[in-house]
Scaffold this motif. Structure first.
Motif: not given
Length: 312
Positions: A226-231, A235-243
């Protein structure tokens, strides 16, 4: 027999000698073929979803069957007739979505003539039965019209208890399994000991030091990354939140942590795969490699689809 010890509360594996040495005449070796190196269920991009093939003296053992595995198997020049067994790490769709279709494609090419055993967490046996039930009209028709064998008699699903264990052994390979943390699902890491060397496949896991003990002395460690900066971009692309972001971070292993596991295990080669995110082309091989190289001094391979890696 498999020799077990206890390390950090789980079984540690110290493989005993397995196989007689092959003669020069019959030795053809072992290789790992990365069929799909992208983590997650999303399709698209230059990488296919998770799937791998271990080839030992021509016999083929498939590990995970993400979307696209059949096409990748054929592109890699592998022979369905040589398929011996399938191992599923866990029941996320990107690791088992094409399980049934992969078996069907084996059958419909008249390659499925001998029993195939499929191993994984609870649900394997049910998944085999459900797939045949879903496609029973086609299967029954082809048996009657085309004289095909009944595939339902040749594929056997095995639900593994979520404990360290030896899974199976034949004349080419011995397979062991180690439960690793990937909540809320059960994930197995698998170790494949062959006459030519050993391969350990992490499946999906957060940082877990007992995995290093499980992989001790292996020739090849295939570990998710997992590449942390890519997460953040994911998250933005998936329209996800903090969870959503926290789930991804907590369920996987960062590139730095992958390097720590490889160094603790003392493996000859670290193969980074199951990239999260795996379809953002701005993340370069050097970016994937950099974190692991801070902690691991051995050879690091940033995996690519259809890449072949010798086991030795």
């Amino acid at each position: 027999m498999l020799q077990l010890g206890l390390v950090a509360g789980v079984a540690a594996y110290a493989p005993a000698p397995l196989f007689a040495q092959s003669t020069a005449a019959d030795a053809s070796g072992a290789k790992l073929v990365l069929l799909g190196t992208k983590g997650g269920p999303r399709v698209g991009g230059t990488r296919s979803n998770p799937a791998n093939a271990l080839v030992v003296d021509g016999s083929i053992y498939v590990i995970d069957t993400g979307m696209g595995v059949s096409a990748q198997f054929v592109k890699a020049g592998l022979d369905f007739r040589k398929l011996k067994a399938i191992f599923i790490s866990h029941m996320h769709s990107d690791h088992e979505l094409e399980f049934g279709n992969f078996l069907y494609n084996n059958w419909v090419t008249n390659s499925l003539t001998n029993p195939i055993h499929a191993y994984g967490p609870k649900g394997m046996d049910e998944m085999v039965r459900d797939y045949w039930a879903l496609n029973h009209l086609d299967i029954d028709t082809r048996i009657a019209d085309e004289g095909r064998v009944d595939p339902r008699e040749l594929v056997h699903g095995h639900d593994l208890q979520f404990v360290p264990q030896q899974v199976m052994q034949d004349d080419k390979v011995r397979v062991s399994a180690l439960p690793t943390p990937h909540k809320p699902l059960h994930n197995f890491a698998y170790r494949f000991d062959t006459p030519y060397g050993s391969v350990v496949y992490s499946g999906d896991t957060s940082y877990y030091e007992p995995l290093a003990e499980f992989a001790k002395g292996a020739d090849v460690l295939v570990h998710e990354a997992l590449y942390v900066p890519g997460v953040d971009a994911l998250t933005k692309r998936a329209r996800g939140g903090e969870a959503f972001r926290n789930h991804i971070i907590n369920a996987h292993t960062t590139t730095d942590e992958v390097g720590k596991i490889a160094q603790l295990a003392g493996v000859k080669k670290l193969v980074m795969s199951h990239f999260v995110p795996g379809d953002m082309e701005w993340i370069t091989d050097d970016m994937w490699r950099e974190g692991a190289a801070r902690h691991y001094s051995g050879e690091i391979i940033v995996g690519r689809d259809l890449q072949e890696i010798p086991v030795s």
